[in-house]
Design a protein around this motif. Structure first.
Motif, PDB file in Angstrom:
ATOM      1  N   ASP A 134       0.819  -1.199   0.000  1.00 33.33           N
ATOM      2  CA  ASP A 134       0.000   0.000   0.000  1.00 33.33           C
ATOM      3  C   ASP A 134       0.863   1.264   0.000  1.00 33.33           C
ATOM      4  O   ASP A 134       0.543   2.240  -0.684  1.00 33.33           O
ATOM      5  CB  ASP A 134      -0.929   0.008   1.213  1.00 33.33           C
ATOM      6  N   GLN A 135       1.960   1.229   0.759  1.00 34.89           N
ATOM      7  CA  GLN A 135       2.883   2.370   0.757  1.00 34.89           C
ATOM      8  C   GLN A 135       3.464   2.604  -0.639  1.00 34.89           C
ATOM      9  O   GLN A 135       3.567   3.744  -1.101  1.00 34.89           O
ATOM     10  CB  GLN A 135       4.014   2.127   1.759  1.00 34.89           C
ATOM     11  N   GLN A 136       3.815   1.522  -1.300  1.00 24.49           N
ATOM     12  CA  GLN A 136       4.360   1.642  -2.648  1.00 24.49           C
ATOM     13  C   GLN A 136       3.329   2.216  -3.616  1.00 24.49           C
ATOM     14  O   GLN A 136       3.653   3.030  -4.481  1.00 24.49           O
ATOM     15  CB  GLN A 136       4.854   0.275  -3.124  1.00 24.49           C
ATOM     16  N   LYS A 168       0.784   4.177  -2.757  1.00 24.49           N
ATOM     17  CA  LYS A 168       0.572   5.568  -2.397  1.00 24.49           C
ATOM     18  C   LYS A 168       1.697   6.446  -2.930  1.00 24.49           C
ATOM     19  O   LYS A 168       1.458   7.550  -3.445  1.00 24.49           O
ATOM     20  CB  LYS A 168       0.475   5.712  -0.872  1.00 24.49           C
ATOM     21  N   ALA A 169       2.924   5.962  -2.810  1.00 23.05           N
ATOM     22  CA  ALA A 169       4.071   6.732  -3.298  1.00 23.05           C
ATOM     23  C   ALA A 169       3.989   6.919  -4.808  1.00 23.05           C
ATOM     24  O   ALA A 169       4.252   8.010  -5.338  1.00 23.05           O
ATOM     25  CB  ALA A 169       5.375   6.030  -2.926  1.00 23.05           C
ATOM     26  N   PHE A 170       3.612   5.861  -5.504  1.00 28.57           N
ATOM     27  CA  PHE A 170       3.470   5.936  -6.959  1.00 28.57           C
ATOM     28  C   PHE A 170       2.371   6.935  -7.339  1.00 28.57           C
ATOM     29  O   PHE A 170       2.548   7.759  -8.248  1.00 28.57           O
ATOM     30  CB  PHE A 170       3.140   4.542  -7.504  1.00 28.57           C
ATOM     31  N   ASN A 171       1.254   6.870  -6.644  1.00 25.79           N
ATOM     32  CA  ASN A 171       0.146   7.790  -6.919  1.00 25.79           C
ATOM     33  C   ASN A 171       0.540   9.241  -6.636  1.00 25.79           C
ATOM     34  O   ASN A 171       0.189  10.157  -7.390  1.00 25.79           O
ATOM     35  CB  ASN A 171      -1.076   7.421  -6.092  1.00 25.79           C
ATOM     36  N   ASP A 172       1.271   9.454  -5.541  1.00 31.93           N
ATOM     37  CA  ASP A 172       1.723  10.808  -5.211  1.00 31.93           C
ATOM     38  C   ASP A 172       2.676  11.336  -6.281  1.00 31.93           C
ATOM     39  O   ASP A 172       2.632  12.517  -6.636  1.00 31.93           O
ATOM     40  CB  ASP A 172       2.414  10.818  -3.849  1.00 31.93           C
ATOM     41  N   ALA A 173       3.540  10.463  -6.764  1.00 29.22           N
ATOM     42  CA  ALA A 173       4.490  10.870  -7.802  1.00 29.22           C
ATOM     43  C   ALA A 173       3.750  11.232  -9.093  1.00 29.22           C
ATOM     44  O   ALA A 173       4.094  12.211  -9.768  1.00 29.22           O
ATOM     45  CB  ALA A 173       5.494   9.753  -8.062  1.00 29.22           C
ATOM     46  N   ILE A 174       2.751  10.462  -9.433  1.00 33.98           N
ATOM     47  CA  ILE A 174       1.944  10.748 -10.627  1.00 33.98           C
ATOM     48  C   ILE A 174       1.248  12.100 -10.477  1.00 33.98           C
ATOM     49  O   ILE A 174       1.217  12.918 -11.405  1.00 33.98           O
ATOM     50  CB  ILE A 174       0.896   9.643 -10.858  1.00 33.98           C
ATOM     51  N   TYR A 175       0.697  12.345  -9.304  1.00 37.12           N
ATOM     52  CA  TYR A 175       0.034  13.630  -9.045  1.00 37.12           C
ATOM     53  C   TYR A 175       1.021  14.783  -9.199  1.00 37.12           C
ATOM     54  O   TYR A 175       0.693  15.829  -9.773  1.00 37.12           O
ATOM     55  CB  TYR A 175      -0.559  13.628  -7.637  1.00 37.12           C
TER      56      TYR A 175
END
Length: 278
Positions: A60-62, A64-71
């Motif tokens: 889940d952390q991975q 979330k990090a990927f989603n934050d980077a995309i944003y």
């Protein structure tokens, strides 16, 4: 632990709260992304071990990090370094960040070479910055020297000269009380500060033929001379006063012959005590 309930978060429809039931008491356990929920087939009645919970939370952390980077990328192109720094501020651990970066490269969301090429093109079109400043800005964004140098090949010597000349066309005006020499030094210094080489700056100056008329030069000299007399008249007199004025005007960029002509044809201030010329 056994999953007793799964609910959708109020403000994030793509995230789910997981509740577990231990010894007849239901409590909130953790939340996960929709993809993680599907990947681990989490549903009411499922039982998960402590080891599985650790694995789920890591996944889940991975995510979330990927989603934050995309944003972060939706606002502008970013370099690998910029994305790493952004995720560090979000307090993700190193392993999670590296996995997010790996995945973004896999999907070709990150390309430092393409970023550098686009960055240089934009700077050439929208700013009056020279190659040295653009290169420094690329370094600050984490672009390697080799990648920056290749991208800057787009900024040809011809284009640099045109940019420098455009700057001189806009800014190449004499300031009040400024000598021709001081004006030239000021404008060449500005080009160097903007990242152009001395060679390009000098060539641009020659091409633009920026000159100060003799009348403007003499006017500036007289005004600066008056300023010097007011500055030194209470401390110096006679030859000492003349020398101080001469030094002052020379530092302002006026040529010695012009200064001498000015001093020879000028009545220096009268001594108020005895009425003599000094």
């Amino acid at each position: 632990m056994k999953i007793s309930k799964i609910t959708t978060q109020k403000n994030r429809k793509d995230r789910f709260n997981i509740f577990t039931d231990e010894n007849g008491y239901e409590e909130y356990a953790f939340s996960v992304d929709e993809n993680v929920l599907v990947k681990f087939q989490l549903k009411k009645g499922s039982t998960i071990t402590k080891a599985e919970k650790v694995e789920i939370l890591q996944a889940d952390q991975q995510r979330k990090a990927f989603n934050d980077a995309i944003y972060y990328l939706t606002h502008s192109m970013r370099t690998e370094y910029q994305i790493k720094q952004y995720l560090i501020k979000k307090e993700y651990n190193e392993g999670v960040i590296e996995e997010a970066i790996r995945k973004m490269k896999e999907y070709q969301y990150i390309d430092d070479k393409e970023f550098a090429m686009a960055f240089v093109r934009t700077k050439i079109k929208t700013t009056d910055k020279g190659p040295a400043i653009i290169k420094e800005e690329l370094f600050q964004k984490g672009i390697s020297s080799e990648t920056a140098e290749k991208a800057l090949l787009q900024f040809t010597l011809k284009a640099q000269l045109e940019a420098a000349q455009t700057f001189l066309q806009k800014k190449g005006k004499q300031k009040q009380n400024e000598s021709a020499s001081s004006m030239k030094k000021r404008l060449l210094d500005r080009l160097l500060q903007k990242g152009f080489s001395l060679e390009i700056a000098l060539q641009a100056w020659e091409n633009e033929h920026l000159e100060v008329s003799q009348e403007e030069e003499l006017k500036a000299l007289r005004l600066q001379g008056e300023k010097a007399k007011k500055k030194f008249k209470n401390k110096y007199s006679g030859k000492n006063l003349e020398m101080k004025i001469k030094e002052f005007l020379y530092r302002k960029g006026f040529p010695i012959p012009l200064i001498d002509n000015y001093l020879q044809g000028t009545e220096l201030l009268e001594d108020e005590d005895d009425g003599k010329k000094i």
